[in-house]
Scaffold this active site. Sequence first.
Site, mmCIF file in Angstrom:
data_model
loop_
_atom_site.group_PDB
_atom_site.id
_atom_site.type_symbol
_atom_site.label_atom_id
_atom_site.label_comp_id
_atom_site.label_asym_id
_atom_site.label_seq_id
_atom_site.Cartn_x
_atom_site.Cartn_y
_atom_site.Cartn_z
ATOM 1 N N GLU A 21 32.912 45.657 43.237
ATOM 2 C CA GLU A 21 33.509 44.146 43.176
ATOM 3 C C GLU A 21 34.957 43.929 43.339
ATOM 4 O OE1 GLU A 21 33.092 41.542 39.800
ATOM 5 O OE2 GLU A 21 30.861 41.997 39.570
ATOM 6 N N ASP A 48 39.173 33.796 33.756
ATOM 7 C CA ASP A 48 39.538 35.340 33.397
ATOM 8 C C ASP A 48 40.461 35.403 32.197
ATOM 9 O OD1 ASP A 48 38.366 37.146 35.377
ATOM 10 O OD2 ASP A 48 38.955 35.833 36.844
#
Lengths: 404, 268
Positions: free
Chosen positions: B45, B56
Amino acid sequence: MAKERSFTEKEGYFGDFGGRYSPEILTEALIELEDTYNKLRKDKKFQKDLEFYRRNYIGRPSPLTYAEKLTKAWGGAKIWLKREDLNHTGAHKINNTIGQALIAKAMGKRRIIAETGAGQHGVATATVGALFEFETAIFMGEEDLRRQKLNAIRMQMLGAKVIGVSSGTATLKDATSEAMRDWALNVSNTHYIVGSVIGPHPFPTIVRDFQKVVGEESKKQFKKENDKLPDAVVACVGGGSNAIGMFYGFLNDKKVKLYGVEAGGRGSSPGEHSATMLFGKTGFLHGTKTLVIQDDGGQVVPAHSVSAGLDYPGVGPEHAHLHSTGRVKYETVSDQGALDAFMEVCRVEGIIPALETAHAFRFAKDLAKELGKKKDILICLSGRGDKDVAEVARLVGLMQGDSI
Amino acid sequence: MSAIKSVFSDSKSAFIPYISLGDPNYDLCVDWADALIRGGADILELGIPFSDPVADGPVIQKAFKRALANPFSMDKILETTEKIHALHPHIPLVYLTYFNPIFHYGFEKFAEKAKIAGIQGMIIPDLPYDTPETDELFKSLKRRGVDLIHLVTPATPLNRMKGIRDFASGFIYYVTSYGVTGERKSISSDLEDRIKTTKEVFSLPVSAGFGISAPDQAKEISRYADGIIIGSAVQRIIEENGSNPSLCRKKLEEYAQSISGSLRGKNS
């Protein structure tokens, strides 16, 4: 089971703007909020409770003041002020937090969180946290904590936990991101009281609905006093909650010119202003599609304003729509212009306005001259400027004992 | 079958590490990718840095900040991706990106260039399936055989999973816990049942991410998950060792080996 949504539904959009672009972990909470609010807005008891707190706790209706001295000083149109500064906690923000606190109670949430720039929304959230016995946490950028120390202390006195945010530019944008992260972690017991007409659907609609009392009251008051409507309405715009509330009362009155005033900061270069309407491009920030100040790579550019409350690189999606249709004209006023207007309004009218509102005053000064004596301008005085006195004193070089 | 889907099998669980492109610069992250693949990554990824990553946690926020200290351009991202792809053409590459940078670049142009650079899947945490743009992007990617990988979370009800189903391909990214990305000590007790349900609804492989960092956690979850996604723990190695590239490479490769070796069906 909740009704299934599909992308073909346009609910939550204002023209091309708005929508719900949030992390999947928050989506169900946003749908729950939307469903709850749709039921409550038609619920007589909820409306009665809201009305009770507006009248007996906030102190509504707020007065409409004819600013005789400013009118004379500016030598043009008559100046009228909608006095949101006289609300409990000192700004329009309490209109929204009372409403959202009642929603949070109805949803059985025990904890509320909020982001804040200038601190007025933080204070208003901490206030309803105390009133309705919620555990309360307020996210505030470290730079704003410095600029708005008084409000941070007020929040703590009201029992809220104030969490400094040091990421990014340490201002409102980053406080908003951090509040969203907290919500993602605690979504089952926490309601996020978004403070402006920003964020994913249904927040821009909910906040607007709780703020439209400002425009609706103003319209009635102005008509009663003058047997006509104002010729122009002026409000400052960061995220845009006071402005949308004020404009909403007049949107269908096409003869009333509507002006939103953004922070022109100290220049036109990226990072020097918060003038989203002038420099922003369509983008996605904090869960909504709106105009965003961004660079060529689609990265959000830090905003700047002398006023912590306007220091945001986006704007409410409904404003972006009103801008695209041309119904509202958006203008800018510089940091210096706002500081000058701040001092002038203090001395001439005996009112210390919020630095945010000072932007609206500075624009209205020119507009008053342009429109001439037979016209009327209504300004939304969105909040009082006690929170700004230390920062303004620092910026204008005013020390204790000095004469200006 | 898409290249991504072909990585998964019933007999073993895939290892899917994550790195933020551009951290600490575009050249070194090619080395990090190489080390992770050599250590056993089955899919990689690649995070496209964004100024406001609301999904995040602190480790990836800091990684993006370091990455954005370099001048950002989507062309540079694509060029770096191409270099990684050239080193390991058989390892599927997936972008994890917030929506604004690709919207700004233009869907069609982005989809076309990403495909050429070697991208086989996209994960966009702030683009829910029920938006007009998802439909448009999904069609654009589908025409090129690029998968749109969706997130399913502990808060996603069954009716919503069924809505997501029409737009999901490749694999499902199952978010193991509430909150944002970051290492966690404990994993929720009903994870196995939730992943089982998700597999039944989608008929796609289901990979678990968010909060996984240690080999024993990865081993346990790999009993029932088709893949294990690890971001913050990998990114932390780069945060702590990035200034010493040879050491960082070594640590990344060793870490990848330790995780990969712990997964179901992959014990050496």
